[in-house]
Design a protein around this motif. Structure first.
Motif, PDB file in Angstrom:
ATOM      1  N   ASP A 135     -36.033  64.665   1.385  1.00 17.14           N
ATOM      2  CA  ASP A 135     -34.922  63.725   1.171  1.00 17.14           C
ATOM      3  C   ASP A 135     -35.415  62.447   0.508  1.00 17.14           C
ATOM      4  N   CYS A 138     -36.895  63.070  -3.223  1.00 17.12           N
ATOM      5  CA  CYS A 138     -35.850  63.375  -4.199  1.00 17.12           C
ATOM      6  C   CYS A 138     -34.935  62.173  -4.434  1.00 17.12           C
ATOM      7  N   LYS A 151     -33.302  68.772  -3.842  1.00 20.19           N
ATOM      8  CA  LYS A 151     -33.892  68.607  -2.506  1.00 20.19           C
ATOM      9  C   LYS A 151     -34.280  69.956  -1.918  1.00 20.19           C
TER      10      LYS A 151
END
Length: 257
Positions: A135, A138, A151
């Motif tokens: 998370d 990205c 992701k």
């Protein structure tokens, strides 16, 4: 003439440090890795992984350069990496391309202060931690590069490599949120290639990233491995040179279609 290597026991003449990542892929996975292949062109080996081509040897002939360039264009390769000598020769046969110069840096154990007030550096081991790291990475990268992994793709890649003993990930957490991460991209019993340093926006410029990076370097060297970093960002090269035993100049060639 270019031939695809199909025997995982083929001995590859490996020379330059900038090929550690694809060479490590070969040592760890053989030729079973998805989207990874190795080819031989007139005694010169090169690999292709996710549209990135690495030329393993430093010196290549004009004939070999032309054949590799033709192969790259026919297969829609996005970039070609190798020695300055090799890449400049290959570029002669690819008109719509641009060279970017960088370094492969061999890092040493350092004595700098890496203490962090009320923060602890942890190593990711659970699937949930890798999801959180994906998370963060990205979110940060997609702001600057719309072609970065999704992701889901990035999580699958880093978690699979961790489960296969090919990478490690360290992170910093604040208020139950991961705000910085640093990893090794590839590891063998002899070396580790470092990368993937990411710090969440509001925590940048607080020396958190540099301390996490140096911590990762030290952990790798404590395991009796050579630590390597590949860097193309000229604005931060001076910082990393302070922790460098050896440096090798190399470059990558971006191809426009």
């Amino acid at each position: 003439m270019i031939e695809k290597i199909v025997d995982s026991q083929t001995k590859i003449k490996f020379i330059m440090p900038y090929c550690l990542y694809p060479y490590g892929n070969y040592l760890k996975y053989g030729l079973d890795k998805e989207n990874f292949s190795i080819y031989k062109c007139n005694k010169i080996f090169f690999s292709v992984y996710n549209k990135s081509l690495h030329v393993f040897q430093k010196l290549i002939s004009f004939k070999t350069a032309e054949e590799i360039a033709t192969f790259a264009l026919q297969n829609k390769v996005a970039d070609i990496r190798g020695s300055t000598f090799a890449i400049k020769r290959i570029k002669k046969y690819i008109q719509n391309s641009k060279i970017e110069f960088g370094y492969a840096l061999k890092l040493f154990n350092n004595k700098h202060d890496i203490s962090l007030d009320k923060m602890t550096i942890l190593e990711a081991k659970e699937e949930e931690r890798f999801n959180e790291i994906a998370d963060l990475v990205c979110d940060v990268n997609l702001k600057h590069n719309s072609n970065f992994f999704s992701k889901e793709e990035y999580f699958k890649q880093i978690y699979e490599r961790y489960l296969n003993g090919y990478t490690r990930n360290y992170y910093l957490k604040v208020n139950d949120e991961i705000i910085a991460s640093c990893s090794t991209y590839a590891e063998t019993p002899e070396y580790a290639v470092l990368g993937g340093l990411v710090v969440k926006g509001e925590y940048q410029k607080q020396h958190l990233g540099s301390k996490l990076f140096l911590y990762t370097v030290n952990k790798v060297i404590e395991d009796n491995k050579n630590a390597w970093l590949f860097c193309f960002n000229s604005s931060i090269l001076g910082y990393y040179f302070k922790f460098t035993d050896k440096k090798y100049k190399y470059c990558r060639l971006y191809i426009k279609y």
